[in-house]
Design a protein around this motif. Structure first.
Motif, short mmCIF file in Angstrom:
data_model
loop_
_atom_site.label_atom_id
_atom_site.label_comp_id
_atom_site.label_asym_id
_atom_site.label_seq_id
_atom_site.Cartn_x
_atom_site.Cartn_y
_atom_site.Cartn_z
N UNK A 15 55.15 64.09 -2.74
CA UNK A 15 54.24 65.18 -3.11
C UNK A 15 54.66 66.49 -2.44
N UNK A 16 54.96 66.44 -1.14
CA UNK A 16 55.30 67.65 -0.39
C UNK A 16 56.80 67.73 -0.17
N UNK A 17 57.35 68.88 -0.43
CA UNK A 17 58.77 69.09 -0.18
C UNK A 17 58.99 70.23 0.81
N UNK A 18 57.87 70.89 1.24
CA UNK A 18 57.92 71.96 2.24
C UNK A 18 58.91 73.06 1.90
N UNK A 19 59.01 73.38 0.64
CA UNK A 19 59.87 74.47 0.21
C UNK A 19 59.06 75.76 0.21
N UNK A 20 59.74 76.88 0.34
CA UNK A 20 59.08 78.18 0.28
C UNK A 20 58.49 78.38 -1.12
N UNK A 21 57.23 78.74 -1.18
CA UNK A 21 56.59 78.98 -2.48
C UNK A 21 57.16 80.24 -3.13
N UNK A 22 57.45 81.25 -2.29
CA UNK A 22 58.01 82.50 -2.78
C UNK A 22 59.29 82.75 -2.00
N UNK A 23 60.37 83.09 -2.67
CA UNK A 23 61.61 83.33 -1.94
C UNK A 23 61.48 84.53 -0.99
N UNK A 24 62.22 84.48 0.09
CA UNK A 24 62.19 85.53 1.10
C UNK A 24 63.04 86.71 0.66
N UNK A 25 62.57 87.93 0.97
CA UNK A 25 63.33 89.13 0.69
C UNK A 25 63.95 89.63 1.98
N UNK A 75 67.72 41.20 9.26
CA UNK A 75 66.46 41.89 9.11
C UNK A 75 66.70 43.38 9.33
N UNK A 76 66.24 44.20 8.42
CA UNK A 76 66.43 45.65 8.50
C UNK A 76 65.45 46.26 9.48
N UNK A 77 65.22 47.58 9.39
CA UNK A 77 64.34 48.30 10.31
C UNK A 77 62.88 47.91 10.17
N UNK A 78 62.06 48.51 11.02
CA UNK A 78 60.62 48.23 11.01
C UNK A 78 59.90 49.07 9.97
N UNK A 79 58.84 48.55 9.41
CA UNK A 79 58.02 49.31 8.49
C UNK A 79 58.50 49.26 7.06
N UNK A 80 57.73 49.91 6.18
CA UNK A 80 58.10 49.90 4.75
C UNK A 80 59.32 50.78 4.48
N UNK A 81 59.92 50.53 3.35
CA UNK A 81 61.07 51.34 2.93
C UNK A 81 60.62 52.76 2.65
N UNK A 82 61.46 53.76 2.90
CA UNK A 82 61.07 55.15 2.63
C UNK A 82 60.79 55.37 1.14
N UNK A 83 59.88 56.29 0.87
CA UNK A 83 59.53 56.64 -0.50
C UNK A 83 60.71 57.34 -1.17
N UNK A 84 60.86 57.10 -2.45
CA UNK A 84 61.89 57.78 -3.23
C UNK A 84 61.65 59.29 -3.14
N UNK A 85 62.65 60.10 -2.73
CA UNK A 85 62.45 61.56 -2.58
C UNK A 85 61.93 62.24 -3.85
N UNK A 86 62.22 61.69 -5.02
CA UNK A 86 61.75 62.28 -6.27
C UNK A 86 60.25 62.07 -6.49
N UNK A 87 59.64 61.18 -5.72
CA UNK A 87 58.22 60.88 -5.88
C UNK A 87 57.37 61.50 -4.79
#
Length: 162
Positions: free
Chosen positions: A15-25, A1-13
């Motif tokens: 919604x949030x990736x917490x990337x910078x909207x505008x690159x830093x200068x 039996x693997x870990x608890x809870x559902x399997x992690x969502x596919x990273x390609x699906x």
């Protein structure tokens, strides 16, 4: 039996990736020395008269020069603060309409504990001075009670709670 809870969502699906909207200068840093409050003339009743800085503004200006934040000011910061000094002078000469703008401008430089917290500023010497203790300088609870042990080995008697 693997870990608890559902399997992690596919990273390609995700919604949030917490990337910078505008690159830093990244800018090259150049510290600037504080300018003196300038001498200049203003028009008053059709005549040019020498502007006199209120003593309170001179004290305020010196407090910025002596502040820990000043070592991080560049020339543009000092120019902005110099313009703010004019607003400070207007305020101390009785122009109460200048108060809101003055408050906004000085908060940008970390003038109050709340603005320093918002700007994520901390005083480094405080940690050295209190040797890792709290701000009061009192030893921590771990230092005061670290050697205490429970008499019953941490067990509770039936019907009693800790």
């Amino acid at each position: 039996m693997a870990g608890n809870g559902p399997a992690p969502k596919d990273p390609n699906r995700r919604q949030r990736r917490n990337k910078e909207a505008v690159p830093q200068t990244v800018l090259r840093w150049e510290r600037a020395e504080a300018p003196e409050l300038p001498d200049f003339r203003i028009e008053q009743d059709g005549d040019l008269v020498e502007f006199v800085w209120p003593e309170r503004t001179r004290e305020w200006w010196q407090s910025w020069i002596d502040s820990p934040q000043a070592e991080h000011f560049g020339s543009a910061d000092w120019q902005y603060l110099l313009d703010t000094a004019l607003i400070h002078a207007r305020h101390w000469k009785g122009d109460k309409t200048a108060a809101a703008e003055l408050r906004l401008r000085v908060s940008e430089f970390g003038s109050t504990p709340s603005s320093r917290a918002r700007l994520r500023m901390v005083f480094a010497e405080a940690d050295d001075a209190d040797q890792g203790r709290g701000s009061s300088g009192v030893p921590s609870a771990r230092e005061r009670y670290g050697n205490l042990r429970s008499i019953n080995g941490g067990r509770t008697e039936p019907g009693k709670s800790t």
